[in-house]
Design an enzyme around this catalytic site. Sequence first.
Site, PDB file in Angstrom:
ATOM      1  N   TYR A 150      -7.115   2.475   0.441  1.00  0.00           N
ATOM      2  CA  TYR A 150      -6.825   3.672   1.237  1.00  0.00           C
ATOM      3  C   TYR A 150      -7.029   4.883   0.344  1.00  0.00           C
ATOM      4  O   TYR A 150      -6.457   4.957  -0.743  1.00  0.00           O
ATOM      5  CB  TYR A 150      -5.375   3.610   1.740  1.00  0.00           C
ATOM      6  CG  TYR A 150      -4.954   4.810   2.565  1.00  0.00           C
ATOM      7  CD1 TYR A 150      -5.393   4.971   3.877  1.00  0.00           C
ATOM      8  CD2 TYR A 150      -4.095   5.776   2.041  1.00  0.00           C
ATOM      9  CE1 TYR A 150      -5.011   6.069   4.639  1.00  0.00           C
ATOM     10  CE2 TYR A 150      -3.696   6.867   2.800  1.00  0.00           C
ATOM     11  CZ  TYR A 150      -4.148   7.010   4.086  1.00  0.00           C
ATOM     12  OH  TYR A 150      -3.758   8.089   4.842  1.00  0.00           O
ATOM     13  N   ASP A 157      -9.817   6.086  -7.611  1.00  0.00           N
ATOM     14  CA  ASP A 157      -8.692   6.688  -6.894  1.00  0.00           C
ATOM     15  C   ASP A 157      -7.424   6.209  -7.599  1.00  0.00           C
ATOM     16  O   ASP A 157      -6.951   5.105  -7.375  1.00  0.00           O
ATOM     17  CB  ASP A 157      -8.730   6.241  -5.421  1.00  0.00           C
ATOM     18  CG  ASP A 157      -7.520   6.741  -4.642  1.00  0.00           C
ATOM     19  OD1 ASP A 157      -6.558   7.217  -5.278  1.00  0.00           O
ATOM     20  OD2 ASP A 157      -7.539   6.634  -3.401  1.00  0.00           O
ATOM     21  N   LYS A 207       0.598  12.000  -6.169  1.00  0.00           N
ATOM     22  CA  LYS A 207       1.902  11.360  -6.450  1.00  0.00           C
ATOM     23  C   LYS A 207       2.521  11.792  -7.790  1.00  0.00           C
ATOM     24  O   LYS A 207       3.056  12.882  -7.878  1.00  0.00           O
ATOM     25  CB  LYS A 207       1.783   9.851  -6.311  1.00  0.00           C
ATOM     26  CG  LYS A 207       1.274   9.473  -4.878  1.00  0.00           C
ATOM     27  CD  LYS A 207       1.472   8.040  -4.554  1.00  0.00           C
ATOM     28  CE  LYS A 207       0.780   7.628  -3.268  1.00  0.00           C
ATOM     29  NZ  LYS A 207       1.532   7.776  -2.052  1.00  0.00           N
TER      30      LYS A 207
HETATM   31  N1  HOZ Z   1       0.060   6.775   2.618  1.00  0.00           N
HETATM   32  C1  HOZ Z   1       1.239   6.785   1.813  1.00  0.00           C
HETATM   33  C2  HOZ Z   1       1.566   5.414   1.354  1.00  0.00           C
HETATM   34  N2  HOZ Z   1       0.480   4.647   0.903  1.00  0.00           N
HETATM   35  C3  HOZ Z   1       2.392   7.514   2.505  1.00  0.00           C
HETATM   36  C4  HOZ Z   1       3.144   6.764   3.492  1.00  0.00           C
HETATM   37  C5  HOZ Z   1       4.249   7.586   4.190  1.00  0.00           C
HETATM   38  O1  HOZ Z   1       4.779   8.524   3.608  1.00  0.00           O
HETATM   39  O2  HOZ Z   1       4.562   7.254   5.316  1.00  0.00           O
END
Ligand code: HOZ
Length: 446
Positions: free
Chosen positions: A162, A257, A285
């Site tokens: 992702y 990433d 992050k």
């Molecule tokens: N996409 C992030 C986790 N892989 C954020 C998820 C979230 O805050 O709901």
Amino acid sequence: MTDTVTKDKAKDTPAAETEPSTNSQKLFERAQKVIPGGVNSPARACKAVDSQPIFMARADGPYLYDVDDTEYIDCVLSWGPMILGHCHPRVLEAVERAVIRGTSFGAPCKAEVELAELVTEFMPSMEMVRMVNSGTEACMSAIRVARAFTKRDVIIKFDGCYHGHADSFLVKAGSGMATLGIASSPGVPEALSKLTISLPYNDLDAVTKAFQEHKDEIAAVIVEPIVGNSGLILPKEGFLEGLSELCQKHKSLLIFDEVMTGFRVNKGGAQKMFNIKPDLTCLGKVIGGGMPVGAYGGRRDIMEMVAPQGDVYQAGTLSGNPVAMAAGVAQLKVLQNEKIYTELQESSDKLAQGLKDLIKENGVNATVSHTCGMITVFFTKQEVTNFEQAQKADTETFSKVWKSLIKHGVYWPPSQFEAAFLSTQHTKRIIDQTIEAFEKAFKELA
Ligand code: HOZ
């Protein structure tokens, strides 16, 4: 840590069918009227574990406290940023000092230079860096630069990785899409999806074949060097090296990433761990100390293409925000002490070993995958090396275990396809308590 209010919460049914009794349920009722699905990011909705989102009120060290004042050991850690735990004094002090000087200038500030210098020191492959506001922006911008640099359009990604929610990446993506079983998102133009090739992670032959089939078309290969968004999946020996070689051979760019792994698995990220020099790196992050910060950067000759030095356009009103930059600088300065990573590795190993022992003792069909500060329990016996194998995990069992963990005071990611995180505040005692909660959860499965 108590088995209190959350007991009932664990048996949640959709809000419309029951009278809301907890403050979380009441907030969720209100939220659903004005926010799609009642949440601002899908994975936290707890839909995949057949529950409702838990609304949080405050955090401290390794703990989260919900709006009903239930305490949880936090193994989500805001999905990664809080490597020093919540409310680290050095980060808080930096934010306090910054915020009284103004919350946004829309002009350059000293802290963004300091943060960029720290990033380039921690990750020498990043000779130049541009601050943005999220990992999504970082990845979206990185492929724009890669396309401009190579004058090619096609990108290779990997199933279950992702890279944020930009159109080009929502092809066989992990994280919330895997959690909710969404294969591809409506709204993404087919013409754009066609430019994204998604291949099985850890399958170098598939990448070699794609390069043969799409000769001189591939701008970049983007990869989570350690996958966190399908649950935690480690690269097989030689996979990342192979990607690097293929990219060099075909004059494509290699983009790491490291939104999850950057400054987490190692001071210098996964690229230091595996000794690979990507052309571009995307961060998020940890870099922001809990504030909304992302960054992308890499080789000087590539980054010099970014406007205003070059013509590749990318901008942001809040990019380099002084409060966010101050938090990031403070967090990275604490992380300059490499001893932190030795200790984090030790606590991660301790949790992984404790869980492996429990799995064996209780005859649970599960495997544990971990690295420094990240861990996943996959409810499948088979070792997980790619997304297809992760998808074979028993999500019903995961859901049961998640509910038990909540009941016993551990906030674990509410998805089989998200990694859990540990912080420096997850002491031996906290790790033991987490293992005890898992033990109860596994016993409750029987
Ligand atoms: N996409 C992030 C986790 N892989 C954020 C998820 C979230 O805050 O709901």
